[in-house]
Write a protein that holds these residues in place. Structure first.
Motif: not given
Length: 297
Positions: A212-222
């Protein structure tokens, strides 16, 4: 203002809303020069400049903005009333304009419309694709399509598709080089394929959920794209992990062309809804499409 000048007011309204003589002329089906003359004649009659014109833009003056706010709702009401008369026709007809994102068009709208439209040859549908949170009223759309959780509360929202799930996927070749992530936080150590959204001008933060806990992840890439179809293509080509709707990648998962990770962190959420203002009077063609698109499970 004399009755015969209602067309002049409608012409001014089209230019003021489009902020362009070129676009307004195309909408009205007249030449740009003729439209410009109509507006100049209107300005001469009222004795005020209504539009500020430059080589690059057109914008209402203070007087023009006031006229726009005063006459806009009335002319819209006249148009809606005349449009409603088409209900007397035996066959629904007219153009329905819908704003939606790319995936909604390909996954939900077009599969339904291609079976509906042959039965209604007098109905025309214009689908405009974008990822922005377009103001459908200001942009003169009949309806928009967005996920149920982001539709504004003052809109009528009709479900047109099932619940959805997102899927983090990459090619077997990518995971041959890197161990699969075990938690969303592990994505920060991976090469990911980003989606740029026009809203806020930034990259989409991948959304996961745990207990029930929201997790936001900012990712990196090419690579970064602004279309999900190209993100899928890049994932298949081994350029990293992509985060896409499950229905879009399921066939590739079944064929072993992609591998899914972090499945437990991607629960279902409300799917696509068609939304529109409750106060607007809609034509029969629109009513036909709403009922035909309505998702009934």
């Amino acid at each position: 203002m004399a009755r015969e000048n209602l067309n002049d007011l409608a012409a001014f309204l089209a230019v003021a809303r489009a902020r362009s003589f070129t676009r307004a002329a195309a909408q009205l089906g007249v030449s740009q020069s003729a439209l410009s003359q109509v507006v100049r004649d209107l300005e001469a009659r009222v004795g005020l400049r209504l539009l500020t014109r430059t080589t690059r833009s057109v914008a209402p003056t203070e007087a023009g903005e006031r006229l726009l706010q005063e006459i806009g709702p009335h002319l819209d009401g006249i148009h809606a009333g005349l449009t409603a008369l088409t209900a007397l026709r035996e066959t629904p007809a007219g153009t329905v304009r819908i704003n939606a994102d790319e995936h909604a068009v390909t996954a939900v709208l077009w599969p339904a419309l291609r079976t509906i439209l042959p039965d209604y040859p007098d109905i025309r549908v214009e689908l405009v694709t974008d990822f922005g949170m377009t103001d459908i009223v200001a942009a003169r759309f009949d309806a928009g399509v967005r996920l149920g959780e982001v539709v504004a509360k003052d809109m009528v929202a009709v479900p047109i598709g099932p619940d959805m799930r997102m899927a983090a996927v990459a090619s077997p070749a990518y995971f041959a080089r890197r161990p699969p992530p075990r938690t969303p936080q592990d994505l920060t150590g991976h090469t990911c394929i980003n989606l740029r959204l026009p809203t806020h001008g930034g990259l989409y933060a991948w959304e996961f959920e745990e207990a029930g806990r929201e997790i936001r992840v900012r990712v990196e890439g090419q690579v970064v794209f602004n279309t999900v179809s190209m993100i899928l293509r890049a994932a298949l080509d081994g350029f990293g992990i992509a985060y896409l709707p499950q229905d879009m990648v399921q066939a590739h998962l079944d064929r072993g062309e992609l591998v899914r990770v972090l499945e437990a962190w991607s629960p279902p959420f409300p799917g696509y809804h068609l939304y529109y203002p409750s106060r607007r009077q809609h034509a029969p063609a629109f009513a036909v499409l709403v009922e035909a698109l309505r998702y009934r499970g």
